[in-house]
Design an enzyme around this catalytic site. Structure first.
Site, PDB file in Angstrom:
ATOM      1  N   LEU A  22       6.764 -15.925 -40.881  1.00 27.70           N
ATOM      2  CA  LEU A  22       7.480 -15.815 -39.611  1.00 27.70           C
ATOM      3  C   LEU A  22       8.513 -14.698 -39.578  1.00 27.70           C
ATOM      4  O   LEU A  22       9.024 -14.367 -38.516  1.00 27.70           O
ATOM      5  CB  LEU A  22       8.186 -17.147 -39.309  1.00 27.70           C
ATOM      6  CG  LEU A  22       7.263 -18.346 -39.113  1.00 27.70           C
ATOM      7  CD1 LEU A  22       8.072 -19.636 -39.148  1.00 27.70           C
ATOM      8  CD2 LEU A  22       6.509 -18.221 -37.798  1.00 27.70           C
ATOM      9  N   ALA A  28       7.194  -9.592 -48.168  1.00 26.96           N
ATOM     10  CA  ALA A  28       6.530 -10.632 -48.952  1.00 26.96           C
ATOM     11  C   ALA A  28       6.153 -11.818 -48.084  1.00 26.96           C
ATOM     12  O   ALA A  28       5.048 -12.365 -48.191  1.00 26.96           O
ATOM     13  CB  ALA A  28       7.433 -11.081 -50.097  1.00 26.96           C
ATOM     14  N   SER A  29       7.054 -12.231 -47.212  1.00 31.27           N
ATOM     15  CA  SER A  29       6.767 -13.343 -46.312  1.00 31.27           C
ATOM     16  C   SER A  29       5.571 -13.013 -45.419  1.00 31.27           C
ATOM     17  O   SER A  29       4.649 -13.827 -45.258  1.00 31.27           O
ATOM     18  CB  SER A  29       7.999 -13.649 -45.458  1.00 31.27           C
ATOM     19  OG  SER A  29       7.698 -14.553 -44.423  1.00 31.27           O
ATOM     20  N   GLU A 175      23.879 -13.305 -40.911  1.00 27.86           N
ATOM     21  CA  GLU A 175      22.889 -13.807 -41.869  1.00 27.86           C
ATOM     22  C   GLU A 175      23.527 -14.305 -43.160  1.00 27.86           C
ATOM     23  O   GLU A 175      22.854 -14.453 -44.179  1.00 27.86           O
ATOM     24  CB  GLU A 175      21.864 -12.712 -42.158  1.00 27.86           C
ATOM     25  CG  GLU A 175      21.111 -12.234 -40.934  1.00 27.86           C
ATOM     26  CD  GLU A 175      19.851 -13.025 -40.622  1.00 27.86           C
ATOM     27  OE1 GLU A 175      19.146 -13.413 -41.572  1.00 27.86           O
ATOM     28  OE2 GLU A 175      19.562 -13.245 -39.429  1.00 27.86           O
ATOM     29  N   HIS A 251      17.846  -7.673 -45.934  1.00 27.64           N
ATOM     30  CA  HIS A 251      19.234  -8.033 -46.220  1.00 27.64           C
ATOM     31  C   HIS A 251      19.753  -7.112 -47.318  1.00 27.64           C
ATOM     32  O   HIS A 251      18.982  -6.592 -48.142  1.00 27.64           O
ATOM     33  CB  HIS A 251      19.350  -9.480 -46.718  1.00 27.64           C
ATOM     34  CG  HIS A 251      19.068 -10.509 -45.682  1.00 27.64           C
ATOM     35  ND1 HIS A 251      18.298 -11.623 -45.934  1.00 27.64           N
ATOM     36  CD2 HIS A 251      19.466 -10.613 -44.392  1.00 27.64           C
ATOM     37  CE1 HIS A 251      18.222 -12.367 -44.831  1.00 27.64           C
ATOM     38  NE2 HIS A 251      18.915 -11.767 -43.898  1.00 27.64           N
ATOM     39  N   ASN A 366       7.100 -16.343 -50.544  1.00 24.95           N
ATOM     40  CA  ASN A 366       7.612 -16.606 -49.204  1.00 24.95           C
ATOM     41  C   ASN A 366       8.753 -15.660 -48.841  1.00 24.95           C
ATOM     42  O   ASN A 366       9.353 -15.783 -47.779  1.00 24.95           O
ATOM     43  CB  ASN A 366       8.073 -18.061 -49.094  1.00 24.95           C
ATOM     44  CG  ASN A 366       7.715 -18.678 -47.756  1.00 24.95           C
ATOM     45  OD1 ASN A 366       7.001 -18.089 -46.962  1.00 24.95           O
ATOM     46  ND2 ASN A 366       8.206 -19.876 -47.505  1.00 24.95           N
ATOM     47  N   CYS A 372      18.370 -15.063 -53.277  1.00 26.54           N
ATOM     48  CA  CYS A 372      18.180 -15.746 -51.999  1.00 26.54           C
ATOM     49  C   CYS A 372      18.384 -17.251 -52.136  1.00 26.54           C
ATOM     50  O   CYS A 372      18.827 -17.916 -51.202  1.00 26.54           O
ATOM     51  CB  CYS A 372      16.772 -15.496 -51.462  1.00 26.54           C
ATOM     52  SG  CYS A 372      16.533 -13.888 -50.699  1.00 26.54           S
TER      53      CYS A 372
END
Length: 447
Positions: A22, A28-29, A175, A251, A366, A372
């Site tokens: 999403l 990577a996601s 964030e 990020h 993910n 993270c």
């Protein structure tokens, strides 16, 4: 200076861990969208990391997962009936929205909040601001439970302040700690807080990425500094390089990490490298500390390799001997350029003299690495005693959480499983059991 330690609150992967792809801008996601995931393995990998670091004497705690699916959001956008009806209708009519409701992203606790220790704040309390994460639908509701959780863990109002999130508007896109770090001679000393932003809402002429979104605004970072009562002389704001955002650096913690007086960063991390380093040096001079930059050249590690391996999405941990260990994922060893660089780094005689490697494949696929997964919270001894003790990682807690995972988690979740009301029931049962294990009754709002 008071005695203090840095606690790493690692996100406990939830029982609905899945790959929805999403997060546009997170390479990577996006690359693993709709592949099968293994929630059991993901949670056990994370717990193994927490246990190993706690065993070495690092202060380690657990951040509970958030409840999924987000039925409140699904009903808010028009799906109705029983829980099973809601899932079935969303699967038929809007499977992307259904995926958002099942998002596994709260596991990345670096995005939960920004934290300022008591030695930096005007009122001498530890301040938290939960991130509004309004850039993506699948993350935009996380602040509700994040705030609830932080207030349960840090309930002593004499020691802690948990602020409401910033207004959920593009001007204050926030964030969390993924774009924030802190430098100091010691965790209990006065320090410098460093905010990195991707865009400026009220200055259209400011440089911005062209391909992927910039998720943190200068305005949000400035607002948090005000809320936390930070000293302007010890607060630095720096622009992220828009070109590296367009290469998948969504990020700052994908391209730089700091700890103590060390900044480990890629030469392309900031829009103006020299100005950024100069500002940090001047601010650290106000607290009698020197910046120790560890610069990684593009010729040694191209940005693409840094993103693929998550070299900078690693943890820098201070050891008892004053040197630092770098916690990296297996992917760093598997990337030739990064592996070669790291071998030279630990042999160089610099501040980083040890690599600690973990298998975090489920998280990495993910889109999140070691950094993270954790929220850093510097606490004095008295503050640590005042927080909720049930989340501190011990051998006893580990011995309870492993069978909990094995009892409640599936070893395979595919996209079609998100329409299964039985998975939703399993997730609720797991979290109700977790409330008991962690000693946090009422942590989740089941209304």
């Amino acid at each position: 200076m008071r005695n203090a330690r840095e606690f790493n609150f690692d996100g406990l992967v939830g029982p609905s861990h899945n790959y929805a792809g999403l997060s546009f801008g997170n390479v990577a996601s996006f690359n693993n969208v709709k592949s099968a995931s293994n929630p059991r393995q993901a949670a056990l990998q994370g717990l193994a990391k927490m246990r190993a670091l706690a065993a070495r004497g690092f202060a380690q705690a657990v951040m509970p997962p958030q409840a999924r699916p987000n039925f409140r959001m699904l009903r808010q956008v028009g799906f109705s009936g029983t829980d099973g009806d809601v899932l079935a209708q969303a699967w038929r009519e809007a499977p992307v929205i259904l995926s958002c409701a099942w998002s596994a992203s709260p596991m990345w606790t670096a995005n939960a909040a920004t934290v300022s220790p008591s030695s930096d704040t005007a009122d001498g309390r530890v301040h938290f601001t939960a991130a509004n994460l309004n850039n993506k639908l699948h993350r935009a509701d996380e602040h509700v439970q994040a705030t609830r959780t932080l207030r349960a863990l840090f309930a002593n109002a004499d020691r802690f302040v948990v602020h409401d999130p910033l207004p959920s508007t593009p001007a204050f896109a926030d964030e969390g700690a993924a774009n924030h770090t802190r430098f100091a001679s010691a965790y209990g000393a006065a320090g410098v807080e460093f905010f990195v932003y991707g865009r400026v809402e009220f200055d259209p002429s400011a440089a911005a990425p062209k391909k992927y979104p910039a998720r943190q605004t200068l305005e949000a970072s400035q607002a948090i500094a005000r809320l936390h009562g930070l000293d302007a002389a010890r607060t630095v704001f720096a622009a992220q390089n828009p070109d590296v955002i367009d290469q998948g650096v969504f990020h700052n913690d994908v391209i730089a990490v700091g700890n103590g007086n060390v900044l480990f960063y890629h030469e392309q991390a900031f829009a103006d490298e020299a100005t950024t380093l100069d500002a940090l040096r001047r601010a650290l001079g106000a607290v009698d500390a020197d910046l120790a930059p560890v610069r990684v050249a593009t010729s040694a590690v191209p940005v693409a390799d840094a993103v693929a391996s998550y070299l900078f999405n690693s943890q820098l941990l201070s050891k008892r001997d004053g040197r630092m260990a770098l916690v990296v994922p297996h992917e760093c060893r598997e990337n030739a350029a990064v592996s070669s660089y790291l071998a030279e780094l630990v042999a160089s005689g610099g501040p980083i003299d040890e690599l600690v490697e973990f298998d975090l494949r489920q998280s990495m696929r993910n889109g999140g690495g070691p950094a993270c997964l954790r929220l850093r919270v510097s606490l004095t001894d008295d503050e640590a005693a005042a927080m909720h003790q049930g989340v501190i990682m011990t051998e006893d807690l580990y011995a309870q959480l492993v069978p909990w995972v094995e009892r409640h988690y599936r070893d395979r979740v595919e996209p079609r499983d998100l329409a299964d009301p039985q998975l939703a029931r399993e997730c609720a049962a797991a979290l109700e059991d977790l409330e008991r294990i962690l000693g946090l009754p009422g942590l989740y709002d089941w209304s």
